[in-house]
Write an enzyme that holds these catalytic residues in place. Structure first.
Site, PDB file in Angstrom:
ATOM      1  N   GLN A   1      79.191  31.602   6.276  1.00 63.67           N
ATOM      2  CA  GLN A   1      78.710  30.421   6.988  1.00 63.67           C
ATOM      3  C   GLN A   1      77.191  30.329   6.901  1.00 63.67           C
ATOM      4  OE1 GLN A   1      80.452  30.615  10.910  1.00 63.67           O
ATOM      5  NE2 GLN A   1      82.487  30.162  10.143  1.00 63.67           N
TER       6      GLN A   1
ATOM      7  N   LYS B   1      91.556  26.553   5.243  1.00 63.81           N
ATOM      8  CA  LYS B   1      90.617  25.965   6.223  1.00 63.81           C
ATOM      9  C   LYS B   1      89.207  25.886   5.633  1.00 63.81           C
ATOM     10  CE  LYS B   1      89.747  28.329  10.211  1.00 63.81           C
ATOM     11  NZ  LYS B   1      88.316  28.608  10.390  1.00 63.81           N
TER      12      LYS B   1
ATOM     13  N   SER C   1      77.826  36.885   5.965  1.00 68.98           N
ATOM     14  CA  SER C   1      78.455  35.687   6.505  1.00 68.98           C
ATOM     15  C   SER C   1      78.363  34.530   5.529  1.00 68.98           C
ATOM     16  CB  SER C   1      77.781  35.298   7.826  1.00 68.98           C
ATOM     17  OG  SER C   1      78.078  33.959   8.137  1.00 68.98           O
TER      18      SER C   1
ATOM     19  N   ARG D   1      78.483  31.075  20.775  1.00 67.90           N
ATOM     20  CA  ARG D   1      78.436  31.825  19.499  1.00 67.90           C
ATOM     21  C   ARG D   1      77.049  31.685  18.869  1.00 67.90           C
ATOM     22  NH1 ARG D   1      83.607  30.612  15.965  1.00 67.90           N
ATOM     23  NH2 ARG D   1      82.732  32.343  14.782  1.00 67.90           N
TER      24      ARG D   1
ATOM     25  N   GLY E   1      83.283  27.111  14.189  1.00 68.44           N
ATOM     26  CA  GLY E   1      82.025  27.729  13.756  1.00 68.44           C
ATOM     27  C   GLY E   1      81.616  27.250  12.378  1.00 68.44           C
TER      28      GLY E   1
ATOM     29  N   ASP F   1      89.102  37.637   8.874  1.00 68.24           N
ATOM     30  CA  ASP F   1      89.970  36.895   9.799  1.00 68.24           C
ATOM     31  C   ASP F   1      91.370  37.516   9.918  1.00 68.24           C
ATOM     32  OD1 ASP F   1      87.927  35.115  10.342  1.00 68.24           O
ATOM     33  OD2 ASP F   1      88.524  33.723   8.761  1.00 68.24           O
TER      34      ASP F   1
ATOM     35  N   LYS G   1      83.386  36.242  16.918  1.00 73.37           N
ATOM     36  CA  LYS G   1      84.298  35.192  16.445  1.00 73.37           C
ATOM     37  C   LYS G   1      84.700  34.288  17.623  1.00 73.37           C
ATOM     38  CE  LYS G   1      84.250  36.353  12.168  1.00 73.37           C
ATOM     39  NZ  LYS G   1      83.546  35.482  11.220  1.00 73.37           N
TER      40      LYS G   1
ATOM     41  N   ARG H   1      87.031  39.627  19.164  1.00 76.14           N
ATOM     42  CA  ARG H   1      88.367  40.008  18.679  1.00 76.14           C
ATOM     43  C   ARG H   1      88.621  41.506  18.770  1.00 76.14           C
ATOM     44  NH1 ARG H   1      88.942  35.670  13.662  1.00 76.14           N
ATOM     45  NH2 ARG H   1      89.613  33.930  15.002  1.00 76.14           N
TER      46      ARG H   1
HETATM   47  C1  S3P Z   1      84.264  31.045   7.201  1.00 71.30           C
HETATM   48  C2  S3P Z   1      83.598  32.227   7.143  1.00 71.30           C
HETATM   49  C3  S3P Z   1      83.913  33.370   8.023  1.00 71.30           C
HETATM   50  C4  S3P Z   1      85.278  33.249   8.677  1.00 71.30           C
HETATM   51  C5  S3P Z   1      85.535  31.858   9.206  1.00 71.30           C
HETATM   52  C6  S3P Z   1      85.410  30.826   8.096  1.00 71.30           C
HETATM   53  C7  S3P Z   1      83.849  29.952   6.304  1.00 71.30           C
HETATM   54  O1  S3P Z   1      82.913  33.437   9.020  1.00 71.30           O
HETATM   55  O2  S3P Z   1      85.425  34.184   9.720  1.00 71.30           O
HETATM   56  O3  S3P Z   1      86.848  31.780   9.767  1.00 71.30           O
HETATM   57  O4  S3P Z   1      84.613  29.001   6.104  1.00 71.30           O
HETATM   58  O5  S3P Z   1      82.731  30.045   5.773  1.00 71.30           O
HETATM   59  P1  S3P Z   1      81.488  34.149   8.737  1.00 71.30           P
HETATM   60  O6  S3P Z   1      80.913  33.541   7.554  1.00 71.30           O
HETATM   61  O7  S3P Z   1      80.657  33.906   9.936  1.00 71.30           O
HETATM   62  O8  S3P Z   1      81.838  35.596   8.561  1.00 71.30           O
END
Ligand code: S3P
Length: 433
Positions: free
Chosen positions: A173, A25, A171, A126, A97, A319, A346, A350
């Site tokens: 993200q 993903k 994170s 979120r 997210g 995850d 999340k 969770r």
């Molecule tokens: C992700 C980072 C993770 C993960 C999410 C996908 C990504 O989140 O939990 O399912 O693709 O960068 P965080 O970066 O907020 O921890």
């Protein structure tokens, strides 16, 4: 969310054979994003057709990027980020997210006059301020009509300047949003992280020709260059495989082989934990493509042991914690999960959701502020389990049915399509149905 119910019961089935899980993903999102930022043609194989990644495609189409998807093959033809068009509709990130946070970093430096980013009910509560705060420091114009920068957010054109930012949350993200903004900022942007988060963005930026460097938690990117389209292979998602890995590790006499599996070390914490919990693990045929390690892995049952999961291991399996909690109910002794307060923000909380749903089955599990304490082994009964619209909770419920005395009815099982649309077909295959 729709109240769709699905009842499953796969007890008395061993887990065996070979499986190739759908594409990763995180990598699928980034392949679409960088293929759209870059000028020209990008060809992606192994793309994940999950709802989250489809939202990312929809958004780039609204920005004027041509994206053709045939099964898991995607061809992007982009005019490049400097030639995107201003969208006439809101950009809807759905439940994703990753889409929302990474798009904020991308749109902050895009050459469009304005865009509005929205999400579903879960995404709309979120936290986005973890991303808007550093982006504001770079000069981005991002505004919300709601306190704390929740979605919907309006992004308006502005010129960005580099920052040196220490990321307070582990994170990927947040890191990725800043790096994407840094790609179009004046100067060299630096992101520092104490605990390393997944590095797919750095790997893919480099693959597309960006000037990005990474050294022990210090990642820098110099803005101003342009990227050109390329080819990307997406390996199988280890976070999806984790459900079947746990199934094989939990059911006596099971042995399951995963092919074309992503084994990026910033994601493979599940293998460390399964090893600590007694499973037999064999990693074979390792290779790498576009900066991503892949290989074949066999997981076989052995007596399940308790473990402690904390610290730098957490972002490497964030995850996977719901499904690990299920396995821990079968271990003889106490499993402790801590330093995982991120689980509370999340797709659902969770920690609360896993604790509630496993308690319903008879597990001995306690929620803490930043994790869970699980005492095993316990016999699990059947019953109705709520997914809370969270794909990973839905899949945990289905895997629980391999060891429950009675069937499991999953509330809103359709949410599994978010990351694993072929989950039930694959489940039936590995249990020999
Ligand atoms: C992700 C980072 C993770 C993960 C999410 C996908 C990504 O989140 O939990 O399912 O693709 O960068 P965080 O970066 O907020 O921890």
């Amino acid at each position: 969310m729709m109240e769709n119910l699905k009842t499953v019961h796969y007890n008395n089935s061993i887990v065996s054979g070979k499986i190739e899980v759908p594409g990763d993903k995180s990598i699928s999102h980034r392949a679409i994003m960088l293929g759209s930022i870059a000028k020209g043609k990008t060809i992606i194989s192994g793309f994940l057709n999950g709802e989250d990644c489809l939202r990312t495609i929809d958004i780039f189409r609204l920005l004027g990027v041509s994206i053709d998807r045939q099964g898991t093959d995607v061809t992007i033809d982009s005019p490049g980020i400097n030639n995107w068009k201003t969208p006439t509709e809101e950009l809807y990130a759905g439940n994703s997210g990753t889409t929302a946070r990474l798009m904020l970093g991308i749109l902050a430096g895009a050459n469009i006059s304005s865009a509005v980013l929205t999400g579903d009910e879960s995404l709309s509560v979120r936290p986005m301020n973890r991303v808007t705060k550093p982006l504001h420091a770079m000069g981005a114009s991002i505004t919300s009509e709601i306190d704390n920068d929740l979605l919907p957010l309006k992004i308006e054109a502005s010129s960005l300047a580099a920052i040196d930012y220490t990321n307070p949350v582990a994170s990927a993200q947040v890191k990725s949003a800043i790096l994407f903004a840094g790609l179009h900022a004046k100067g060299t942007t630096i992101v520092r992280e104490d605990t390393l988060s997944r590095d797919h963005t750095e790997q893919m930026l480099s693959h597309f020709g960006a000037d990005v460097r990474s050294n022990n938690g210090e990642i820098s990117i110099t803005g101003g260059g342009s990227l050109n389209g390329t080819t990307v292979h997406v390996p199988g998602d280890i976070s999806s495989a984790a459900f079947f890995m746990v199934a094989a590790a939990m059911v006596k006499d099971s042995s399951l082989t995963f092919t074309n599996l992503g084994l990026n070390p910033t994601r493979s914490g599940i293998l460390d934990v399964l090893g600590n919990m007694g499973a037999e693990i064999n990693v074979m045929d390792e290779s790498a493509e576009n900066g991503e390690r892949t290989g074949n892995v066999t997981i076989a049952y052995n007596k399940v042991l308790p473990t402690e999961i904390s610290g730098s291991l957490i972002p490497r399996l964030i995850d996977e914690l719901p499904i690990i909690a299920l396995l821990a109910t079968q271990a003889e002794g106490t499993t402790i999960i801590k330093d995982a307060s991120e689980l509370r923000v999340k797709e659902t909380d969770r920690i609360a959701a896993v604790t509630n749903e496993l308690t319903k089955l008879g597990a001995n599990i306690e929620a803490t502020d930043d994790g869970m304490i699980i005492q095993g082994p316990t016999v699990l009964a059947g019953g109705t389990m709520d997914s809370y619209g969270d794909h990973r909770l839905g899949m945990m419920a289905a895997i629980a049915s391999l060891i429950t005395t009675d069937p499991i009815t999953i509330k809103d099982s359709a949410c599994i399509d978010i990351s694993y649309p072929t989950f039930f077909e694959d489940l039936e295959k590995v249990v020999g149905k």
